[in-house]
Design a protein around this motif. Structure first.
Motif, short mmCIF file in Angstrom:
data_model
loop_
_atom_site.label_atom_id
_atom_site.label_comp_id
_atom_site.label_asym_id
_atom_site.label_seq_id
_atom_site.Cartn_x
_atom_site.Cartn_y
_atom_site.Cartn_z
N GLY A 181 0.87 -1.21 0.08
CA GLY A 181 0.14 -0.04 0.06
C GLY A 181 0.79 1.31 -0.18
O GLY A 181 0.26 2.31 0.43
N LEU A 182 2.01 1.06 -0.43
CA LEU A 182 3.01 2.47 -0.46
C LEU A 182 2.80 3.01 -1.95
O LEU A 182 3.13 2.36 -2.96
N ARG A 183 2.27 4.36 -2.00
CA ARG A 183 2.26 4.84 -3.29
C ARG A 183 3.53 5.67 -3.52
O ARG A 183 3.98 6.52 -3.14
N ILE A 184 4.26 5.28 -4.76
CA ILE A 184 5.25 5.56 -5.21
C ILE A 184 5.10 7.05 -5.88
O ILE A 184 4.10 7.38 -6.64
N LEU A 185 5.82 8.02 -5.26
CA LEU A 185 5.63 9.43 -5.73
C LEU A 185 6.70 9.65 -6.81
O LEU A 185 6.23 10.61 -7.82
N THR A 186 7.96 9.13 -6.53
CA THR A 186 9.07 9.77 -7.38
C THR A 186 10.09 8.58 -7.56
O THR A 186 10.22 7.81 -6.84
N ARG A 187 10.68 8.34 -8.68
CA ARG A 187 11.77 7.44 -9.01
C ARG A 187 12.89 7.88 -9.80
O ARG A 187 12.47 8.71 -10.72
N VAL A 188 13.88 7.90 -9.32
CA VAL A 188 15.36 8.43 -9.95
C VAL A 188 16.30 7.37 -9.94
O VAL A 188 16.21 6.12 -8.97
N THR A 189 16.76 7.10 -11.14
CA THR A 189 17.85 5.91 -11.22
C THR A 189 19.19 6.45 -11.78
O THR A 189 19.22 7.50 -12.35
N PHE A 190 20.29 5.61 -11.17
CA PHE A 190 21.72 6.29 -11.63
C PHE A 190 22.39 5.16 -11.93
O PHE A 190 22.16 3.90 -12.00
N ALA A 191 23.44 5.37 -12.87
CA ALA A 191 24.57 4.66 -13.32
C ALA A 191 25.82 5.22 -13.32
O ALA A 191 26.01 6.38 -13.83
N ASP A 192 26.84 4.84 -12.57
CA ASP A 192 28.00 5.54 -12.42
C ASP A 192 27.78 7.13 -12.11
O ASP A 192 28.64 8.01 -12.38
N GLY A 193 27.00 7.20 -10.88
CA GLY A 193 26.73 8.71 -10.38
C GLY A 193 26.04 9.58 -11.34
O GLY A 193 25.98 10.41 -10.97
N ARG A 194 25.58 9.25 -12.58
CA ARG A 194 24.79 10.07 -13.30
C ARG A 194 23.11 9.37 -13.36
O ARG A 194 23.12 8.18 -13.42
N GLU A 195 22.48 10.23 -13.62
CA GLU A 195 21.14 10.11 -13.69
C GLU A 195 20.71 9.21 -15.12
O GLU A 195 21.33 9.85 -16.01
N VAL A 196 19.86 8.04 -15.00
CA VAL A 196 19.60 7.53 -16.10
C VAL A 196 18.10 7.62 -16.31
O VAL A 196 17.28 7.48 -15.37
N SER A 197 17.69 7.93 -17.54
CA SER A 197 16.13 8.15 -18.07
C SER A 197 15.70 7.23 -18.78
O SER A 197 14.50 6.54 -18.92
#
Length: 203
Positions: free
Chosen positions: A166-182
């Motif tokens: 029942g946890l509603r995800i508000l935001t997700r951010v992902t990284f690889a080698d310290g850089r954000e991945v979209s």
């Protein structure tokens, strides 16, 4: 001297950006207290850490960070329902035995939770397994026989568990080698960071 946001690890800098000024913040497995010291100084946050390592507790004390020495496996009974605005569990979820319990406790003691963990779905992990070996990477630098990581998961695995609890995800951010991945984060990212609302807030 405390870390500026620019000097924080990229994932911690992103987490710090989600914390409102004056917030009450609990950091589980807070390490040397770098994030909490930054939030205290830059966000005027009222912070508390939980950490089991003797050395890390000493480092927290040197930074003037409020820290409680306790094993997370013992739960969060010290804290009241809704005592905090945000609770953080950074790169520790995969090492906790009772994953569901700690997530539900996070949702109990705070309005929002922030969790980060190594993404086992990264393409190199699958390639390593095809070659007959467990992955050893910068994000997971251990051999299979000495790793503290006991509950590895992919991003989809975590999202399914969050929905179950029942946890509603508000935001997700992902990284690889310290850089954000979209682009194709499930395959290309080595670290995932999620921000979620407790069931009370989601209702």
């Amino acid at each position: 001297m405390t870390a500026t946001r620019q000097n924080l690890r990229p994932d911690l800098a992103r987490i710090a950006g989600w914390i409102a000024d004056g917030s009450r913040v609990l950091d589980l497995g807070c390490g040397d207290g770098t994030l909490l010291a930054h939030l205290r100084d830059a966000r005027r946050a009222r912070t508390v850490g939980v950490e089991i390592s003797d050395q890390h507790v000493i480092e927290c004390a040197r930074k003037g960070v409020n820290v409680i020495q306790q094993n997370l496996e013992d739960g969060l009974a010290l804290f009241e329902d809704g005592q905090f605005d945000t609770v953080v569990l950074s790169q520790t979820l995969q090492a906790v035995h009772n994953t569901e319990r700690i997530l539900l406790e996070m949702a109990r003691v705070a309005r929002e939770g922030i969790v980060s963990f190594p993404n086992f779905g990264h393409w190199t992990h699958g390639l390593s397994i095809l070659r007959g070996h467990m992955p050893v990477t910068g994000q997971m630098p251990y051999q299979w026989y000495n790793t503290p990581n006991i509950h590895l998961c992919t991003m989809k695995d975590f999202e399914a568990l969050a929905a179950k609890l029942g946890l509603r995800i508000l935001t997700r951010v992902t990284f690889a080698d310290g850089r954000e991945v979209s682009w194709l984060p499930g395959w290309r990212s080595t670290l995932a960071v999620y921000r979620f609302a407790s069931p009370r807030e989601a209702a």
